[in-house]
Design a protein around this motif. Structure first.
Motif, mmCIF file in Angstrom:
data_model
loop_
_atom_site.group_PDB
_atom_site.id
_atom_site.type_symbol
_atom_site.label_atom_id
_atom_site.label_comp_id
_atom_site.label_asym_id
_atom_site.label_seq_id
_atom_site.Cartn_x
_atom_site.Cartn_y
_atom_site.Cartn_z
ATOM 1 N N GLN A 122 2.820 -10.962 -0.930
ATOM 2 C CA GLN A 122 2.279 -9.769 -1.587
ATOM 3 C C GLN A 122 3.294 -9.142 -2.552
ATOM 4 O OE1 GLN A 122 -0.819 -8.266 -1.415
ATOM 5 N NE2 GLN A 122 -1.468 -10.080 -0.315
ATOM 6 N N CYS A 123 4.572 -9.284 -2.235
ATOM 7 C CA CYS A 123 5.626 -8.696 -3.059
ATOM 8 C C CYS A 123 6.118 -9.641 -4.153
ATOM 9 C CB CYS A 123 6.810 -8.296 -2.184
ATOM 10 S SG CYS A 123 6.446 -6.980 -1.018
ATOM 11 N N GLU A 169 6.538 -0.483 0.780
ATOM 12 C CA GLU A 169 5.179 -0.044 0.436
ATOM 13 C C GLU A 169 4.129 -1.098 0.786
ATOM 14 O OE1 GLU A 169 5.440 1.100 -3.680
ATOM 15 O OE2 GLU A 169 6.653 2.874 -3.199
ATOM 16 N N GLN A 170 4.398 -2.353 0.462
ATOM 17 C CA GLN A 170 3.444 -3.416 0.790
ATOM 18 C C GLN A 170 3.336 -3.611 2.298
ATOM 19 O OE1 GLN A 170 1.262 -5.094 -1.143
ATOM 20 N NE2 GLN A 170 1.943 -3.719 -2.757
ATOM 21 N N SER A 171 4.462 -3.527 2.984
ATOM 22 C CA SER A 171 4.452 -3.661 4.446
ATOM 23 C C SER A 171 3.655 -2.542 5.079
ATOM 24 C CB SER A 171 5.885 -3.651 4.991
ATOM 25 O OG SER A 171 6.617 -4.737 4.479
ATOM 26 N N ILE A 182 3.861 -10.634 3.735
ATOM 27 C CA ILE A 182 4.503 -9.515 3.031
ATOM 28 C C ILE A 182 5.234 -10.052 1.800
ATOM 29 C CG2 ILE A 182 6.288 -7.716 3.167
ATOM 30 C CD1 ILE A 182 5.635 -7.570 6.225
ATOM 31 N N LYS A 230 1.146 -0.879 3.828
ATOM 32 C CA LYS A 230 -0.284 -1.150 3.628
ATOM 33 C C LYS A 230 -0.777 -2.213 4.608
ATOM 34 C CE LYS A 230 -0.369 0.053 -1.231
ATOM 35 N NZ LYS A 230 -0.377 -0.420 -2.604
#
Length: 192
Positions: A35-36, A13-15, A32, A17
């Protein structure tokens, strides 16, 4: 859902975005991971490569057809309107995936294949429209794939322009804008 599955899903999901916003080449796996809240090694625990991760980010839901019976009885304009509305909603629902596909297609053969798969995906409405195009019943559309690419690229371009130039993260497309867009696709700038 187990912890490992949750971590993998969060990475995807973060990737998604980040790839949609910055592009594949400008998104580093370290960003990434940050962010995670995981290590970069954790990303490679779940994915063999950054390209494998990219491919995982572009899965999408198939177009749902709320009414598939009796399509051949619909007027061509009704059928086209239904299809344009469905495709518009599918792109908006899966916007990040389509943005990645649109941006990365010229750069990655694997992505290009996925873009073709998504763009030319057939459902009952599109099959019926293709029959009508082949029969000459839809004179304004000579190439169904071109119609799809035009709709998808228009939505992505308008949404990206809105986000960049208006500084808004909210969607350009509310229900009223969707209807205006569908009307524009069906009737053009000059209504007769």
């Amino acid at each position: 859902m187990r912890k490992g599955q949750k971590t993998r899903q969060m990475i995807v999901e973060q990737s998604r975005k980040l790839f949609a916003e910055k592009g594949y080449d400008m998104t580093k796996t370290t960003h990434i991971a940050d962010q995670c809240g995981v290590s970069e090694a954790t990303i490679y625990k779940y994915f063999n490569s950054k390209l494998d991760l990219l491919m995982e980010t572009i899965s999408h839901e198939k177009l749902e057809i709320p009414e598939s019976s009796g399509l051949h009885h619909k007027r061509t304009e009704e059928l086209l309107e239904l299809y344009v509305r469905q495709l518009t909603r599918a792109v908006l629902t899966n916007f990040e995936q389509y943005a990645i596909l649109f941006r990365e297609t010229p750069l990655h053969e694997e992505i290009s294949k996925k873009y073709v798969q998504y763009t030319y995906e057939q459902n009952e409405v599109s099959k019926e429209l293709q029959v009508r195009i082949n029969n000459g019943d839809l004179s304004g559309v000579c190439d169904f794939e071109l119609l799809n690419v035009g709709i998808i690229s228009s939505i992505i371009a308008m949404s990206t322009h809105h986000r960049i130039h208006k500084g808004k993260q909210t969607s350009l497309f509310d229900e009223q804008k969707i209807e205006q867009f569908v009307d524009f696709i069906l009737h053009g700038a000059l209504r007769s």
